[in-house]
Scaffold this motif. Structure first.
Motif, PDB file in Angstrom:
ATOM      1  N   LYS B 143       0.453   4.537  -7.420  1.00  0.00           N
ATOM      2  CA  LYS B 143      -0.782   5.129  -7.967  1.00  0.00           C
ATOM      3  C   LYS B 143      -1.721   4.030  -8.452  1.00  0.00           C
ATOM      4  O   LYS B 143      -2.924   4.061  -8.199  1.00  0.00           O
ATOM      5  CB  LYS B 143      -0.443   6.048  -9.147  1.00  0.00           C
ATOM      6  CG  LYS B 143       0.017   7.423  -8.734  1.00  0.00           C
ATOM      7  CD  LYS B 143       0.149   8.303  -9.950  1.00  0.00           C
ATOM      8  CE  LYS B 143       1.393   9.139  -9.812  1.00  0.00           C
ATOM      9  NZ  LYS B 143       1.776   9.858 -10.998  1.00  0.00           N
ATOM     10  N   GLN B 144      -1.117   3.036  -9.158  1.00  0.00           N
ATOM     11  CA  GLN B 144      -1.957   1.965  -9.680  1.00  0.00           C
ATOM     12  C   GLN B 144      -2.575   1.174  -8.536  1.00  0.00           C
ATOM     13  O   GLN B 144      -3.724   0.732  -8.616  1.00  0.00           O
ATOM     14  CB  GLN B 144      -1.142   1.064 -10.620  1.00  0.00           C
ATOM     15  CG  GLN B 144      -1.953   0.090 -11.455  1.00  0.00           C
ATOM     16  CD  GLN B 144      -3.018   0.763 -12.332  1.00  0.00           C
ATOM     17  OE1 GLN B 144      -4.076   1.168 -11.847  1.00  0.00           O
ATOM     18  NE2 GLN B 144      -2.722   0.909 -13.616  1.00  0.00           N
ATOM     19  N   ARG B 145      -1.835   1.059  -7.440  1.00  0.00           N
ATOM     20  CA  ARG B 145      -2.407   0.338  -6.296  1.00  0.00           C
ATOM     21  C   ARG B 145      -3.563   1.132  -5.653  1.00  0.00           C
ATOM     22  O   ARG B 145      -4.521   0.540  -5.181  1.00  0.00           O
ATOM     23  CB  ARG B 145      -1.308   0.023  -5.268  1.00  0.00           C
ATOM     24  CG  ARG B 145      -0.511  -1.210  -5.707  1.00  0.00           C
ATOM     25  CD  ARG B 145       0.405  -1.702  -4.629  1.00  0.00           C
ATOM     26  NE  ARG B 145       1.653  -0.938  -4.630  1.00  0.00           N
ATOM     27  CZ  ARG B 145       2.447  -0.828  -3.574  1.00  0.00           C
ATOM     28  NH1 ARG B 145       2.111  -1.384  -2.430  1.00  0.00           N
ATOM     29  NH2 ARG B 145       3.571  -0.155  -3.655  1.00  0.00           N
ATOM     30  N   VAL B 146      -3.423   2.464  -5.684  1.00  0.00           N
ATOM     31  CA  VAL B 146      -4.549   3.285  -5.189  1.00  0.00           C
ATOM     32  C   VAL B 146      -5.775   3.041  -6.080  1.00  0.00           C
ATOM     33  O   VAL B 146      -6.900   2.868  -5.590  1.00  0.00           O
ATOM     34  CB  VAL B 146      -4.202   4.795  -5.166  1.00  0.00           C
ATOM     35  CG1 VAL B 146      -5.425   5.620  -4.758  1.00  0.00           C
ATOM     36  CG2 VAL B 146      -3.049   5.072  -4.231  1.00  0.00           C
ATOM     37  N   ALA B 147      -5.519   3.003  -7.399  1.00  0.00           N
ATOM     38  CA  ALA B 147      -6.630   2.775  -8.335  1.00  0.00           C
ATOM     39  C   ALA B 147      -7.269   1.409  -8.080  1.00  0.00           C
ATOM     40  O   ALA B 147      -8.498   1.271  -8.128  1.00  0.00           O
ATOM     41  CB  ALA B 147      -6.131   2.873  -9.765  1.00  0.00           C
ATOM     42  N   ILE B 148      -6.422   0.420  -7.797  1.00  0.00           N
ATOM     43  CA  ILE B 148      -6.963  -0.914  -7.503  1.00  0.00           C
ATOM     44  C   ILE B 148      -7.781  -0.862  -6.206  1.00  0.00           C
ATOM     45  O   ILE B 148      -8.886  -1.404  -6.124  1.00  0.00           O
ATOM     46  CB  ILE B 148      -5.816  -1.947  -7.399  1.00  0.00           C
ATOM     47  CG1 ILE B 148      -5.213  -2.162  -8.796  1.00  0.00           C
ATOM     48  CG2 ILE B 148      -6.323  -3.272  -6.821  1.00  0.00           C
ATOM     49  CD1 ILE B 148      -4.001  -3.068  -8.831  1.00  0.00           C
ATOM     50  N   ALA B 149      -7.247  -0.150  -5.225  1.00  0.00           N
ATOM     51  CA  ALA B 149      -7.979  -0.011  -3.954  1.00  0.00           C
ATOM     52  C   ALA B 149      -9.334   0.630  -4.200  1.00  0.00           C
ATOM     53  O   ALA B 149     -10.356   0.199  -3.656  1.00  0.00           O
ATOM     54  CB  ALA B 149      -7.157   0.824  -2.981  1.00  0.00           C
TER      55      ALA B 149
END
Lengths: 304, 226
Positions: B143-149
């Motif tokens: 999820k955090q990587r989606v947010a970073i994306a």
């Protein structure tokens, strides 16, 4: 604003409307009530104007002359009165015609007819008279005072004046209009409040998404736009529902109303209010209410 | 690139969040902001995105006093800054792809550009396979990587991360750190507010320590110390 952004704003506004269906239904229902009142007021206004016009058209002032006044004198007076710009028409009713009218009116009462026929033409007890119509209701006073003045007064026996009917009708229709206006104001206010709360709840429900929008650099109009669009959807849905309810009612009631007000049917049919005009007026008033309330909410609760 | 010039933030009832903060951040730097909870780290980050305004002093980006930017132009500033948070803030009704695409939609990008760029970014954060997964189907780290994306969608020049690993276990936190380093290596300035001592110490970059709203230490290749 690019077309794609505009279409995304519209889409988001529609999503707001769809997602809170129950709340939206309540706001739409309120809009329907208000628009219904506004449109009924409009229809009522047209109707009262029509019936007032028709009554005004029938109203005249009758001047009855003394029996001693000669036809020549009366004709002279007629020529003078005809020159007054306020006078729309002046009809001379000679004693013979007056008697015929009387006989026509009372043709089922032989006793009355018989008593009238006892007089020959030279003894005719019916006075000659004028039926005068004027352009504006206010002009009647001018005409009446003219016949009460010293120039014509010696020839005049009686003046009958039907203005009070118009006055009464004017008062009643004004009363109805005022009540209607009051109701419109109250319900407009309630509608604004209900929509205000609905949109406020939408903002609350979507607060995280709004925060994300802010973070990713959505423009003010991109964030605020959908809530104004949502309000406009209430107006559009409300206007369509109101028109769908009101128009069949007008259709059914028209013959009854035209009979009651003794208006010619063709006048009622046109009314100056066809379906599209009515719908357009409803949409315009609905959108004004919607935009007012959504602008207030957005200004108050959406911090960019 | 960013300059805090004597910045103080005082909330009503005289609650001091920041006090006379002076900080210069250069283009391409990786800065770890460390400090206890409530020390003022988040306030400092929120000043850069102008979610908060200083009570005293000024915040400058490229010599522009951002308090002078009109609210109409504010979105353009924010599109230059990517932000991620501890509580991630994804839209739960949208897939990973749609969440990232969302950032580009609000900026008015056309559909084809969104399709192309989002795929690239998801690939960069290692989530190409999960593009159609909803947030509920992703792990905390994912999820955090989606947010970073999502934060990268506008190709920001500045990347702010507010405790991005706060809710993650060590391996996931490690992955996020590597990703932030990668973003920094690609030329983006990164400011990271964090409690993750081991990771801060490991990356050997500039560390700014904040205590009670004040900068108490600022060291190149610093260590996490409170």
């Amino acid at each position: 604003m690019s077309p794609i952004t505009f279409s995304r704003i519209l889409n988001n506004g529609f999503l707001n409307y769809k997602r809170n269906f129950l709340l939206s239904a309540a706001a739409t229902a309120m809009m329907v009530v208000t628009l219904f009142i506004i449109s009924s007021l409009l229809v009522l206004n047209v109707l009262t104007n029509l019936s007032l016009a028709s009554v005004k058209d029938k109203v005249d002032v009758s001047i009855y002359f003394n029996l001693g006044a000669s036809e020549q004198t009366i004709r002279q007076i007629q020529r003078q009165v005809e020159l007054i710009p306020a006078v729309k028409s002046i009809a001379y009713i000679p004693p013979v015609t007056a008697r015929e009218k009387f006989k026509e009116l009372h043709k089922d009462e032989p006793l009355l007819i018989e008593s009238v026929e006892q007089f020959n033409d030279s003894e005719n007890p019916f006075p000659a008279s004028f039926a005068i119509r004027v352009n504006e209701l206010g002009d009647y006073a001018t005409v009446i005072s003219l016949f009460q003045g010293e120039k014509f007064e010696p020839f005049v026996k009686k003046i009958t004046d039907k203005r009070d009917i118009v006055d009464r009708l004017n008062r009643i229709t004004n009363g109805i209009k005022n009540i209607g206006l009051g109701l419109t104001l109250i319900f407009s206010l309630i509608t604004i409040l209900v929509m205000f709360n609905t949109i406020r709840l939408t903002i609350y429900n979507r607060r995280e998404e709004i925060e994300i929008m802010r973070l990713v650099g959505a423009s003010n109009s991109y964030i605020k736009g959908p809530f104004i669009v949502e309000g406009i959807f209430y107006a559009l849905a409300g206007a369509v529902i109101t028109a769908a309810l009101l128009y069949p009612m007008i259709f059914i009631l028209t013959p009854k109303i035209s009979g009651f007000l003794q208006l010619p049917a063709d006048q009622i049919n046109t009314w100056g209010l066809n379906f599209w005009v009515l719908l357009a007026l409803q949409i315009i008033s609905g959108v004004i209410l919607a935009v007012i309330s959504s602008l207030i909410v957005v200004k108050k609760y959406l911090k960019i | 690139m960013i300059k805090f010039d004597g910045v103080s933030k005082i909330y009503p009832k005289n609650i001091i969040a920041l006090e006379n903060v002076n900080l210069d951040i250069k283009q391409g730097e990786f800065i770890s902001l460390v400090g206890r909870s409530g020390a003022g780290k988040s306030t400092l980050l929120r000043m850069i995105t102008r979610e908060e305004s200083p009570s005293e002093g000024g915040v400058y980006i490229e010599d522009i006093d951002i308090s002078r930017i009109s609210s109409k132009d504010l979105p353009y500033l924010r599109r230059k800054i990517g932000v991620v948070f501890q509580d991630i803030k994804l839209i739960t009704s949208r897939t990973a792809f749609e969440n990232v695409a969302y950032a580009m939609e609000v900026g008015g990008s056309p559909v084809e550009e969104i399709e192309k760029d989002v795929s690239l970014i998801l690939d960069l954060v290692g989530l190409a396979e999960k593009r159609d997964a909803f947030p509920s189907e992703l792990s905390g780290g994912e999820k955090q990587r989606v947010a970073i994306a999502r934060a990268l969608a506008h190709r920001p020049v500045l990347f702010l991360a507010d405790e991005p690993t706060g809710n993650l276990d060590q391996p996931n936190a490690m992955e996020i750190f590597s990703l932030l380093k990668k973003i920094n290596e690609m030329g983006t300035t990164v400011i990271l507010a964090t409690h993750a001592k081991t990771l801060v110490d490991k990356i050997k970059k500039r560390v700014v320590v904040i205590e009670r709203g004040q900068v108490v230490s600022d060291q190149e290749q610093g260590k996490y110390k409170l």
